[in-house]
Write an enzyme that holds these catalytic residues in place. Structure first.
Site, mmCIF file in Angstrom:
data_model
loop_
_atom_site.group_PDB
_atom_site.id
_atom_site.type_symbol
_atom_site.label_atom_id
_atom_site.label_comp_id
_atom_site.label_asym_id
_atom_site.label_seq_id
_atom_site.Cartn_x
_atom_site.Cartn_y
_atom_site.Cartn_z
ATOM 1 N N ASP A 72 44.666 22.839 -1.711
ATOM 2 C CA ASP A 72 44.090 23.457 -0.792
ATOM 3 C C ASP A 72 42.802 22.812 -0.414
ATOM 4 O OD1 ASP A 72 46.308 25.376 -0.621
ATOM 5 O OD2 ASP A 72 45.540 26.398 -2.269
ATOM 6 N N LYS A 120 43.685 18.115 2.197
ATOM 7 C CA LYS A 120 44.401 17.005 2.262
ATOM 8 C C LYS A 120 45.052 16.910 3.722
ATOM 9 C CE LYS A 120 46.501 18.045 -1.474
ATOM 10 N NZ LYS A 120 46.008 19.297 -1.707
ATOM 11 N N GLY A 180 51.152 23.677 1.161
ATOM 12 C CA GLY A 180 50.827 24.158 2.478
ATOM 13 C C GLY A 180 49.749 23.364 2.975
ATOM 14 N N HIS A 181 50.102 22.409 3.983
ATOM 15 C CA HIS A 181 49.191 21.669 4.422
ATOM 16 C C HIS A 181 48.803 21.997 5.856
ATOM 17 C CE1 HIS A 181 49.801 18.077 1.724
ATOM 18 N NE2 HIS A 181 49.418 19.203 0.878
ATOM 19 N N GLN A 187 49.212 19.421 -3.840
ATOM 20 C CA GLN A 187 48.434 20.032 -5.070
ATOM 21 C C GLN A 187 47.196 19.252 -5.369
ATOM 22 O OE1 GLN A 187 52.176 19.735 -5.651
ATOM 23 N NE2 GLN A 187 52.081 21.504 -4.199
#
Ligand code: IMP
Ligand code: MG
Length: 332
Positions: free
Chosen positions: A13, A16, A42-43, A177
């Protein structure tokens, strides 16, 4: 072959997705490759004014770049097809550009059911850990075995090393991650089950000699989601940062625990990843809450403003080529 890498320097988070999306737009990449993790990621990506959250799908699809879920990843057929639908209904062409390495592994319903019972680690309950366990126990299912994936399956060697379609393969590697969740470098067992550092890139068939830039992405404060105690209690400023910074999980919606940035962690993860370019995101959030602090070992350094803090960080780091302090959710 040229490869640029985007990795997280903290606990995921860090932003990225934003960095990958911008590099994909500005670069000359022939491929964007996700090299680790599954739909635990989750991007959050803003594309032409619209917000998207990707879990499996590499950010290359936003620019029509061939996008590969690499052999270091685990993939849930159900979640992937749902995500394809979501992106396509948002106007993004996915099916023409998305490929899956034949030897990526599959997250089955059984894995998800097992992970949903986790109470110890605080996982995302997406089946990630059980899928990797079965891969290493040599009883996993590979992507090539899933009939629904047929038209997306590629051989990673043929694609990267033996591909007449491209004069020169230029790859953007999208990590998921981060260092603090890495299976080897995180605080075990409060980690994910994949290799989140630059090391994870190489096992995807991308040789170390191809690597040009490693972009390390951090936030100017830390967040973590999971079972370990991370946020020191009774600090109202962390509640404020959580609100103003919208620090709630993109995959699970859980409130993220907040802490000040540890400069030691940044130094360690820059070194282990070989990061030569660093982005510190969310500098605007500390400005909004008007608090600036960094942990340096046992000491907490307070700063008067962003400029003071940024100067201090620059002095602490070992002359990276580029350091960017970002104040925008859409661009670096
Ligand atoms: P798992 O990857 O779902 O097994 O979860 C293991 C740990 O990593 C938990 O603390 C999760 O909250 C954390 N985690 C996994 N993926 C992400 C991510 O993309 N962002 C932040 N934390 C994550
Ligand atoms: Mg995320």
């Amino acid at each position: 072959m040229i490869a640029d890498v985007v990795v997280g320097l903290q606990f995921g988070d860090e932003g990225k997705g934003k960095v990958t999306h911008q590099l994909a737009r500005n670069g000359n990449y022939t491929h964007v490759v996700r090299f680790n993790g599954g739909c635990n990621a989750g991007h959050t990506i803003y594309h032409e004014g619209k917000k998207f959250v990707t879990h499996h799908i590499p950010a290359g699809v936003f620019y029509g770049i061939k996008s590969i879920i690499g052999p270091g990843c685990v993939v849930s057929p159900k979640k992937l097809f749902k995500e394809i639908k979501e992106l396509e209904s948002g106007g993004i062409e996915v099916r023409q550009h998305l490929k899956i390495a034949a030897n990526a592994h599959v997250i089955t319903d059984f894995h998800v059911a097992e992970d949903s019972r986790d109470e110890d680690i605080g996982t995302t309950k997406t089946g990630n850990g059980p899928a990797y366990r079965d891969k290493y126990a040599r009883k996993g299912v590979m992507a090539v075995e899933i009939p629904e994936f047929d038209d997306m399956i590629i051989d990673m060697y043929a694609e990267l090393h033996d591909n007449p379609e491209f004069d020169k393969v230029e790859i953007l590697c999208e990590g998921a991650q981060g260092f603090g969740l890495d299976i080897d470098w995180g605080e075990y067992p409060f980690v994910t089950s994949s290799h989140c550092t630059t090391a994870g890139v190489i096992s995807n068939g991308i040789p170390h000699t191809a690597i040009r830039d490693v972009w390390g992405v951090a936030k100017v404060y830390e967040t973590y989601v999971g079972a370990k105690e991370f946020e020191t209690d009774d600090d109202e400023i962390f509640d404020k940062i959580r609100e103003v910074g919208s620090e709630f999980g993109a995959t699970t919606g859980r409130p993220r625990q907040i802490s000040w940035m540890s400069i030691d962690m940044i130094k360690r993860s820059v070194k282990v990843n070989g990061a030569n370019k660093i982005v510190f995101n969310k500098a605007d959030i500390l400005e909004e809450v008007e608090a600036w602090c960094i942990y340096d070992g046992m000491d907490a350094h307070d700063f008067k403003n962003s400029e003071d803090m940024e100067q201090w960080i620059l002095k602490e780091l070992d002359e990276p080529e580029i350091v960017i302090f970002s104040r925008s959710p859409e661009e670096i």
